[in-house]
Design a protein around this motif. Sequence first.
Motif, PDB file in Angstrom:
ATOM      1  N   LYS A  73       0.832  -1.313   0.127  1.00 57.25           N
ATOM      2  CA  LYS A  73       0.001  -0.011  -0.053  1.00 57.25           C
ATOM      3  C   LYS A  73       1.121   1.285  -0.001  1.00 57.25           C
ATOM      4  CE  LYS A  73      -3.483  -2.289  -0.685  1.00 57.25           C
ATOM      5  NZ  LYS A  73      -4.338  -2.153  -1.598  1.00 57.25           N
ATOM      6  N   LYS A  74       0.368   2.327  -0.554  1.00 56.68           N
ATOM      7  CA  LYS A  74       1.294   3.643  -0.751  1.00 56.68           C
ATOM      8  C   LYS A  74       0.697   4.650   0.175  1.00 56.68           C
ATOM      9  CE  LYS A  74       4.005   2.990  -4.211  1.00 56.68           C
ATOM     10  NZ  LYS A  74       4.139   2.991  -5.527  1.00 56.68           N
ATOM     11  N   LEU A  75       1.606   5.540   0.280  1.00 56.61           N
ATOM     12  CA  LEU A  75       1.390   6.852   1.272  1.00 56.61           C
ATOM     13  C   LEU A  75       1.629   7.977   0.395  1.00 56.61           C
ATOM     14  CD1 LEU A  75       1.115   7.763   4.121  1.00 56.61           C
ATOM     15  CD2 LEU A  75       3.282   8.155   4.217  1.00 56.61           C
ATOM     16  N   PHE A  76       0.276   8.814   0.531  1.00 56.47           N
ATOM     17  CA  PHE A  76       0.379   9.959  -0.476  1.00 56.47           C
ATOM     18  C   PHE A  76       0.286  11.216   0.616  1.00 56.47           C
ATOM     19  CE2 PHE A  76      -1.038   6.731  -3.025  1.00 56.47           C
ATOM     20  CZ  PHE A  76      -0.743   7.013  -4.228  1.00 56.47           C
ATOM     21  N   VAL A  77       0.767  12.323   0.288  1.00 52.27           N
ATOM     22  CA  VAL A  77       0.957  13.386   1.183  1.00 52.27           C
ATOM     23  C   VAL A  77       0.132  14.536   0.411  1.00 52.27           C
ATOM     24  CG1 VAL A  77       1.994  15.210   2.609  1.00 52.27           C
ATOM     25  CG2 VAL A  77       2.675  13.136   2.591  1.00 52.27           C
ATOM     26  N   PHE A 117      -8.815   3.804  -0.343  1.00 48.25           N
ATOM     27  CA  PHE A 117      -7.897   4.835   0.134  1.00 48.25           C
ATOM     28  C   PHE A 117      -8.413   5.229   1.479  1.00 48.25           C
ATOM     29  CE2 PHE A 117      -6.750   4.997  -4.144  1.00 48.25           C
ATOM     30  CZ  PHE A 117      -5.489   5.397  -4.021  1.00 48.25           C
ATOM     31  N   ILE A 118      -7.915   5.705   2.514  1.00 47.65           N
ATOM     32  CA  ILE A 118      -8.370   6.245   3.701  1.00 47.65           C
ATOM     33  C   ILE A 118      -7.504   7.495   4.230  1.00 47.65           C
ATOM     34  CG2 ILE A 118      -6.778   4.960   5.345  1.00 47.65           C
ATOM     35  CD1 ILE A 118      -9.538   4.368   6.805  1.00 47.65           C
ATOM     36  N   LEU A 119      -8.239   8.639   4.820  1.00 51.09           N
ATOM     37  CA  LEU A 119      -7.800   9.750   4.956  1.00 51.09           C
ATOM     38  C   LEU A 119      -7.303   9.589   6.586  1.00 51.09           C
ATOM     39  CD1 LEU A 119      -7.284  12.518   4.019  1.00 51.09           C
ATOM     40  CD2 LEU A 119      -9.609  13.239   4.801  1.00 51.09           C
ATOM     41  N   SER A 120      -5.951   9.857   6.628  1.00 54.04           N
ATOM     42  CA  SER A 120      -5.484   9.745   7.999  1.00 54.04           C
ATOM     43  C   SER A 120      -6.119  10.761   8.973  1.00 54.04           C
ATOM     44  CB  SER A 120      -3.812   9.959   7.871  1.00 54.04           C
ATOM     45  OG  SER A 120      -3.200   9.973   9.222  1.00 54.04           O
ATOM     46  N   GLY A 126      -4.940  -2.734   4.709  1.00 51.67           N
ATOM     47  CA  GLY A 126      -5.387  -2.962   3.032  1.00 51.67           C
ATOM     48  C   GLY A 126      -5.415  -1.496   2.468  1.00 51.67           C
ATOM     49  N   TYR A 127      -5.171  -0.293   3.125  1.00 55.48           N
ATOM     50  CA  TYR A 127      -5.630   0.977   2.515  1.00 55.48           C
ATOM     51  C   TYR A 127      -4.244   1.619   2.078  1.00 55.48           C
ATOM     52  CZ  TYR A 127     -10.299   0.834   4.691  1.00 55.48           C
ATOM     53  OH  TYR A 127     -11.641   0.425   4.914  1.00 55.48           O
ATOM     54  N   ASN A 128      -4.589   2.542   0.908  1.00 58.08           N
ATOM     55  CA  ASN A 128      -3.528   3.641   0.856  1.00 58.08           C
ATOM     56  C   ASN A 128      -3.986   4.718   1.627  1.00 58.08           C
ATOM     57  OD1 ASN A 128      -2.406   2.195  -1.787  1.00 58.08           O
ATOM     58  ND2 ASN A 128      -4.343   2.334  -2.249  1.00 58.08           N
ATOM     59  N   VAL A 129      -3.030   5.251   2.052  1.00 53.71           N
ATOM     60  CA  VAL A 129      -3.309   6.194   3.339  1.00 53.71           C
ATOM     61  C   VAL A 129      -2.943   7.612   2.503  1.00 53.71           C
ATOM     62  CG1 VAL A 129      -2.395   7.066   5.670  1.00 53.71           C
ATOM     63  CG2 VAL A 129      -2.654   4.622   5.034  1.00 53.71           C
ATOM     64  N   ILE A 130      -3.868   8.724   2.915  1.00 54.24           N
ATOM     65  CA  ILE A 130      -3.509  10.053   2.535  1.00 54.24           C
ATOM     66  C   ILE A 130      -3.383  10.847   3.772  1.00 54.24           C
ATOM     67  CG2 ILE A 130      -4.496  11.963   1.337  1.00 54.24           C
ATOM     68  CD1 ILE A 130      -5.206  10.258  -0.544  1.00 54.24           C
ATOM     69  N   LEU A 131      -2.315  11.510   3.545  1.00 51.81           N
ATOM     70  CA  LEU A 131      -2.183  12.502   4.630  1.00 51.81           C
ATOM     71  C   LEU A 131      -2.527  13.965   4.189  1.00 51.81           C
ATOM     72  CD1 LEU A 131       1.328  11.619   6.142  1.00 51.81           C
ATOM     73  CD2 LEU A 131      -0.849  10.459   6.625  1.00 51.81           C
TER      74      LEU A 131
END
Length: 187
Positions: free
Chosen positions: A3-7, A31-34, A94-99
């Motif tokens: 899974k990827k981390l996006f900022v 996708f999940i918003l942190s 299982g989520y890609n995380v958005i900060l």
Amino acid sequence: MDKKLFVISGCSGVGKGTVINEFMKRNSDDFILSVSCTTRKPRPNEIDGVNYFFISKEEFEKNIKEDKFLEYAQFAENYYGTKKKYVQQKMKDGYNVILEIDTQGALQVKEKMQQAVLIFIAPPSFEELENRLRGRHTEDEVTIQKRLAQVKIELERSLKYDYTVINDNIERAVEEIESIVRENVAG
Ligand code: 5GP
């Protein structure tokens, strides 16, 4: 697949919140918003654990000492930060995380995790942003001048981001972010 981390960052008044909310509505399956921690007081309608984890200054500083944060920053006497464990757990789930964090925090993330993808949401022009800030009628002149000075600093830091998306139109900006993240998730 990992899974990827996006900022995602953007200067004040750029419509970042609207763009991110629209993105999340369409992409909540993977996708999940942190949720960040903060020491600022909740605003009306804000819910602990949903908008932020509202914690005390003592607790925040204890977490800094114990190296629990992936990144953190301080504005106007308040701390804001992202817990490492929170992000790791969401990725395991299982989520890609958005900060959605400020530029100082974003650059800290990039130093620790080179694979994180940094996206900056920029206004079509500096003048346009000034008009938007004034159009909100929520801040006085001194505050607006301070915000605009801050915007210049943020635009400077955004040069280190992987992508800049211009928010000239919400629909178009959301689509561009979708194509950036899909490309990076697939790669
Ligand atoms: P607000 O108090 O309006 O909710 O947020 C103020 C600023 O804090 C925004 O620019 C937001 O992007 C930033 N912010 C929110 N959470 C975090 C965080 O966890 N880390 C950092 N560095 N900035 C954050």
